[in-house]
Design a protein around this motif. Sequence first.
Motif, short mmCIF file in Angstrom:
data_model
loop_
_atom_site.label_atom_id
_atom_site.label_comp_id
_atom_site.label_asym_id
_atom_site.label_seq_id
_atom_site.Cartn_x
_atom_site.Cartn_y
_atom_site.Cartn_z
N VAL A 45 0.84 -1.20 0.00
CA VAL A 45 0.00 0.00 0.00
C VAL A 45 0.88 1.25 0.00
CG1 VAL A 45 -1.65 1.36 1.36
CG2 VAL A 45 -2.00 -1.11 1.05
N GLU A 46 1.89 1.26 0.83
CA GLU A 46 2.81 2.41 0.87
C GLU A 46 3.49 2.61 -0.48
OE1 GLU A 46 3.70 4.84 3.15
OE2 GLU A 46 1.88 4.15 4.13
N ALA A 47 3.89 1.51 -1.11
CA ALA A 47 4.55 1.60 -2.42
C ALA A 47 3.60 2.16 -3.46
CB ALA A 47 5.06 0.23 -2.84
N ALA A 48 2.34 1.72 -3.43
CA ALA A 48 1.35 2.22 -4.39
C ALA A 48 1.11 3.71 -4.18
CB ALA A 48 0.04 1.44 -4.25
N LEU A 49 0.98 4.12 -2.93
CA LEU A 49 0.75 5.54 -2.64
C LEU A 49 1.93 6.40 -3.07
CD1 LEU A 49 -0.93 5.23 0.88
CD2 LEU A 49 -2.05 5.74 -1.30
N GLY A 50 3.13 5.85 -3.00
CA GLY A 50 4.32 6.59 -3.37
C GLY A 50 4.75 6.37 -4.82
N ALA A 51 3.93 5.66 -5.60
CA ALA A 51 4.24 5.36 -7.00
C ALA A 51 5.63 4.74 -7.16
CB ALA A 51 4.10 6.61 -7.87
N GLN A 52 5.95 3.81 -6.25
CA GLN A 52 7.22 3.08 -6.29
C GLN A 52 6.92 1.71 -6.90
OE1 GLN A 52 8.56 3.09 -2.24
NE2 GLN A 52 8.98 5.28 -2.23
N TRP A 53 6.93 1.65 -8.23
CA TRP A 53 6.39 0.49 -8.94
C TRP A 53 7.19 -0.79 -8.73
CZ3 TRP A 53 1.99 2.27 -9.02
CH2 TRP A 53 1.70 3.57 -9.39
N GLY A 54 8.48 -0.71 -8.69
CA GLY A 54 9.28 -1.91 -8.45
C GLY A 54 9.03 -2.48 -7.06
N PHE A 55 8.95 -1.59 -6.08
CA PHE A 55 8.68 -2.00 -4.71
C PHE A 55 7.26 -2.54 -4.59
CE2 PHE A 55 8.25 -0.68 -0.06
CZ PHE A 55 9.02 -1.73 0.40
N LEU A 56 6.32 -1.94 -5.32
CA LEU A 56 4.94 -2.42 -5.33
C LEU A 56 4.87 -3.83 -5.92
CD1 LEU A 56 1.91 -2.17 -4.93
CD2 LEU A 56 1.80 -0.94 -7.11
N LEU A 57 5.62 -4.06 -7.00
CA LEU A 57 5.64 -5.39 -7.59
C LEU A 57 6.14 -6.42 -6.58
CD1 LEU A 57 5.41 -7.30 -10.04
CD2 LEU A 57 7.74 -6.63 -10.63
N LEU A 58 7.25 -6.13 -5.93
CA LEU A 58 7.82 -7.05 -4.95
C LEU A 58 6.85 -7.32 -3.81
CD1 LEU A 58 10.25 -8.60 -3.71
CD2 LEU A 58 10.87 -6.43 -2.61
N GLU A 59 6.38 -6.28 -3.17
CA GLU A 59 5.54 -6.45 -1.98
C GLU A 59 4.13 -6.89 -2.33
OE1 GLU A 59 6.70 -6.70 0.91
OE2 GLU A 59 8.69 -5.95 0.40
N GLY A 60 3.64 -6.47 -3.49
CA GLY A 60 2.31 -6.91 -3.92
C GLY A 60 2.27 -8.40 -4.17
N VAL A 61 3.28 -8.90 -4.87
CA VAL A 61 3.35 -10.34 -5.12
C VAL A 61 3.55 -11.08 -3.81
CG1 VAL A 61 4.71 -12.17 -6.22
CG2 VAL A 61 4.10 -10.12 -7.51
N TRP A 62 4.40 -10.55 -2.94
CA TRP A 62 4.63 -11.18 -1.63
C TRP A 62 3.31 -11.28 -0.86
CZ3 TRP A 62 10.04 -11.33 0.21
CH2 TRP A 62 10.19 -11.98 1.42
#
Length: 84
Positions: A45-62
């Motif tokens: 959620v934090e990654a999505a809010l910050g538009a950090q797409w690589g981090f969102l991919l990692l944590e979203g899949v996790w």
Amino acid sequence: MSQAVQIIGSLLVLSAFVLSQRGVLKQDSLPYIVLNLVGSGALAVEAALGAQWGFLLLEGVWAIVSAFGLVTLLRARALAARSR
């Protein structure tokens, strides 16, 4: 607030990993899966809010993998309870 959520989320995921490596938690245990799901979900959620797409991919899949693990564990427990 964002930094606090990131730190707490990271600590949850890391604590699950460390406890697993130390033999305290099994990777298919409820506490391990919940720690991973809550921690990675918060980080996604934090990654999505910050538009950090690589981090969102990692944590979203996790988080998705952890959610599937939780569903699998709960289904297995329900099935075991019914067959008693």
